[in-house]
Scaffold this motif. Sequence first.
Motif, mmCIF file in Angstrom:
data_model
loop_
_atom_site.group_PDB
_atom_site.id
_atom_site.type_symbol
_atom_site.label_atom_id
_atom_site.label_comp_id
_atom_site.label_asym_id
_atom_site.label_seq_id
_atom_site.Cartn_x
_atom_site.Cartn_y
_atom_site.Cartn_z
ATOM 1 N N ALA A 1 -5.330 1.058 0.894
ATOM 2 C CA ALA A 1 -4.670 0.476 2.078
ATOM 3 C C ALA A 1 -5.109 1.201 3.346
ATOM 4 C CB ALA A 1 -3.154 0.544 1.929
ATOM 5 N N LEU A 2 -5.150 2.514 3.303
ATOM 6 C CA LEU A 2 -5.549 3.281 4.482
ATOM 7 C C LEU A 2 -7.005 3.003 4.851
ATOM 8 C CD1 LEU A 2 -3.746 6.658 3.709
ATOM 9 C CD2 LEU A 2 -2.981 4.802 5.224
ATOM 10 N N ALA A 3 -7.854 2.788 3.838
ATOM 11 C CA ALA A 3 -9.265 2.487 4.085
ATOM 12 C C ALA A 3 -9.453 1.115 4.727
ATOM 13 C CB ALA A 3 -10.056 2.574 2.785
ATOM 14 N N LYS A 4 -8.522 0.180 4.457
ATOM 15 C CA LYS A 4 -8.606 -1.167 5.048
ATOM 16 C C LYS A 4 -8.443 -1.122 6.560
ATOM 17 C CE LYS A 4 -8.512 -4.267 1.561
ATOM 18 N NZ LYS A 4 -9.154 -5.526 1.440
ATOM 19 N N GLY A 5 -7.614 -0.183 7.026
ATOM 20 C CA GLY A 5 -7.362 -0.087 8.460
ATOM 21 C C GLY A 5 -6.417 -1.177 8.931
ATOM 22 N N GLY A 6 -6.238 -1.233 10.216
ATOM 23 C CA GLY A 6 -5.429 -2.279 10.835
ATOM 24 C C GLY A 6 -3.966 -2.236 10.430
ATOM 25 N N ARG B 1 1.225 -0.369 7.885
ATOM 26 C CA ARG B 1 2.412 -0.624 7.057
ATOM 27 C C ARG B 1 2.481 0.338 5.868
ATOM 28 N NH1 ARG B 1 0.616 -5.983 7.905
ATOM 29 N NH2 ARG B 1 -0.150 -6.042 5.757
ATOM 30 N N ALA B 2 1.344 0.537 5.205
ATOM 31 C CA ALA B 2 1.318 1.444 4.057
ATOM 32 C C ALA B 2 1.612 2.881 4.491
ATOM 33 C CB ALA B 2 -0.035 1.369 3.344
ATOM 34 N N PHE B 3 1.064 3.280 5.621
ATOM 35 C CA PHE B 3 1.288 4.625 6.135
ATOM 36 C C PHE B 3 2.765 4.832 6.485
ATOM 37 C CE2 PHE B 3 1.342 7.911 9.426
ATOM 38 C CZ PHE B 3 0.580 8.904 8.832
ATOM 39 N N ALA B 4 3.364 3.857 7.135
ATOM 40 C CA ALA B 4 4.784 3.951 7.492
ATOM 41 C C ALA B 4 5.652 4.056 6.232
ATOM 42 C CB ALA B 4 5.200 2.746 8.336
ATOM 43 N N ALA B 5 5.321 3.284 5.206
ATOM 44 C CA ALA B 5 6.075 3.354 3.952
ATOM 45 C C ALA B 5 5.914 4.727 3.302
ATOM 46 C CB ALA B 5 5.606 2.251 2.991
ATOM 47 N N MET B 6 4.692 5.243 3.298
ATOM 48 C CA MET B 6 4.427 6.554 2.709
ATOM 49 C C MET B 6 5.221 7.654 3.413
ATOM 50 S SD MET B 6 1.010 8.885 2.965
ATOM 51 C CE MET B 6 1.384 9.093 4.709
ATOM 52 N N ALA C 1 4.332 -3.130 1.081
ATOM 53 C CA ALA C 1 3.985 -2.850 2.483
ATOM 54 C C ALA C 1 2.581 -3.393 2.797
ATOM 55 C CB ALA C 1 4.047 -1.358 2.749
ATOM 56 N N ARG C 2 1.679 -3.283 1.866
ATOM 57 C CA ARG C 2 0.321 -3.797 2.080
ATOM 58 C C ARG C 2 0.338 -5.305 2.318
ATOM 59 N NH1 ARG C 2 -4.154 -1.704 -2.019
ATOM 60 N NH2 ARG C 2 -5.427 -2.622 -0.371
#
Length: 165
Positions: A133-138, A143-148, A162-163
């Motif tokens: 998810a982090l590699a996808k960007g945008g 969303r994935a970062f916020a969930a983490m 989240a993704r």
Amino acid sequence: MTLPKSPAVPKNIVCLWFDTDAEEAARFYTATFPDSAMGEVFHAPADYPSGKAGDVLTVTFTVAGIPCLGLNGGPMFRHSEAFSFQIATDDQAETDRLWNAIVDNGGQASACGWCRDKWGLSWQITPRTLTDALAKGGEEAQRAFAAMMEMGKIDVATIDAARRG
């Protein structure tokens, strides 16, 4: 005269400093993580500042494919989060197994997939879905970062939700 190189020690190896229990730590790591193995245990040939002749001085091992040397050097240096092993997991079961093995063996939970073992070494138990998810960007990465950021141990289902948004 050139001495022969020891076949037991690779040219490049991560040296991990322990007080007195490098062998115990190495045995735990090699029993817990895939692609791991014990190497040789070397005993001190003479007394040294933190020990005596015959004590375990170093132990070689591989943890998750990385060659390591555990050094029983005494209490003067401690591990910190400045160094950690990041272990990629494929699903929640593997994430739970590794995280719980560390935390339930005298370790400590932290945030965002991090935990510390009972010897003070830090581990990042990171499901591949999070790094993907982090590699996808945008927005997906956001969303994935916020969930983490709300998690201790990473919850794969929550990251996947989240993704998707």
